[in-house]
Design a protein around this motif. Structure first.
Motif, PDB file in Angstrom:
ATOM      1  N   PHE A  42       0.826  -1.201   0.000  1.00 28.42           N
ATOM      2  CA  PHE A  42       0.000   0.000   0.000  1.00 28.42           C
ATOM      3  C   PHE A  42       0.878   1.276   0.000  1.00 28.42           C
ATOM      4  N   ILE A  43       1.930   1.240   0.853  1.00 24.18           N
ATOM      5  CA  ILE A  43       2.838   2.413   0.935  1.00 24.18           C
ATOM      6  C   ILE A  43       3.538   2.631  -0.413  1.00 24.18           C
TER       7      ILE A  43
ATOM      8  N   ALA B   3       2.522   1.697  -3.389  1.00 21.45           N
ATOM      9  CA  ALA B   3       1.541   2.167  -4.375  1.00 21.45           C
ATOM     10  C   ALA B   3       1.247   3.649  -4.165  1.00 21.45           C
ATOM     11  N   ALA B   4       1.162   4.064  -2.880  1.00 22.42           N
ATOM     12  CA  ALA B   4       0.886   5.475  -2.596  1.00 22.42           C
ATOM     13  C   ALA B   4       2.039   6.353  -3.071  1.00 22.42           C
TER      14      ALA B   4
ATOM     15  N   LEU C 236       1.971   6.573  -6.854  1.00 24.64           N
ATOM     16  CA  LEU C 236       0.878   7.445  -7.298  1.00 24.64           C
ATOM     17  C   LEU C 236       1.255   8.922  -7.109  1.00 24.64           C
ATOM     18  N   THR C 237       1.846   9.226  -5.928  1.00 30.51           N
ATOM     19  CA  THR C 237       2.245  10.613  -5.644  1.00 30.51           C
ATOM     20  C   THR C 237       3.286  11.079  -6.666  1.00 30.51           C
TER      21      THR C 237
END
Ligand SMILES: C[S@@+](CC[C@H](N)C(=O)[O-])C[C@H]1O[C@@H](n2cnc3c(N)ncnc32)[C@H](O)[C@@H]1O
Length: 227
Positions: free
Chosen positions: A7-8, A10-11, A14-15
């Motif tokens: 999740f981290i 992917a975040a 994305l950022t």
């Protein structure tokens, strides 16, 4: 890898994707500042590099002083102004003009001269060695340290130095030795540059500093005196 790390990651991805243009702009600006010695790198250069080079400036000032520079001395790529201030202190009869392409360096150097109480005899201005903002035959001598390898057009730089020197005047251009100057890797480049210039020739001397390390060279140029 646990779901939390996926999740981290992917975040972060994305950022970076969403803000990639802004990130690229910041990075390009930071690189341009370092390349142009602009804020904050003028301060970083002064505090981290120039301060370590005081012994080298003392050596250069000694050589320039021994050559008895009369009247007006021009320093090209004067950076934070340490050499110019030293030269003025050691030669009470001269005025020193420093010219540098970076406005941040010029501001810093002017503050240094003011702090030393030498503003009347040491001044700094923004300018490019390839188009010096000075009159023909204005200076008795020219000096430069560790700047030539930054000049985008060294041939025009030498033509301008020749133009602003009085007949019989001398230039001492100190720079990194070829083995430290990765893009060049050519021992004879400075001699060729001098031979192709209006000076017609120039002597390249090895400068051993610190200690006996041949880390620098000095290109010594003389403008022909009037017949
Ligand atoms: C490595 S610093 C050396 C500064 C100082 N002379 C010293 O020895 O610490 C190179 C300096 O040359 C300046 N410079 C680079 N290209 C220049 C150009 N075309 N004309 C004038 N100055 C230039 C830079 O802005 C920078 O201040």
């Amino acid at each position: 890898m646990s779901r939390k790390w996926w999740f981290i990651l992917a975040a972060m991805f994305l950022t970076a994707t969403l803000y990639r243009n802004r990130l690229r702009t910041y990075l390009e600006q930071a690189l341009a500042n370092v390349r142009d010695f602009d804020l904050p790198s003028a301060g970083a250069y002064d505090a981290l590099v120039a301060t370590v080079l005081e012994g080298f400036y003392a050596r250069v000032a000694g050589e320039v002083t021994a050559a008895r520079p009369g009247g007006k001395l021009l320093e090209i790529g004067s950076g934070p102004g340490r050499l110019a201030v030293r030269l003025a202190r050691e030669n009470p009869g001269i005025t020193v003009t420093g010219v540098d392409i970076s406005g941040a360096m010029v501001e810093r150097a002017a503050r240094r001269a003011a702090g030393a109480g030498l503003s009347e005899r040491v001044r700094f201005e923004v300018g490019d060695v390839a188009a010096l903002p000075h009159s023909d035959e204005e200076f008795d001598a020219v000096v430069s340290t560790l700047s030539l390898h930054h000049w985008s057009d060294p041939a025009s730089g030498l033509a301008e130095i020749h133009r602003v020197l009085k007949p019989g005047g001398e230039a001492r251009i100190y720079d990194l030795a070829h083995w430290l100057w990765l893009p060049a890797r050519d021992e004879n480049r400075l001699a060729r540059l001098a031979a192709a210039s209006l000076f017609g020739e120039g002597e390249v001397e090895v400068v051993r500093w610190p200690g006996s390390v041949p880390a620098f060279v000095m290109l010594h140029l003389r403008r022909q005196p009037l017949p």
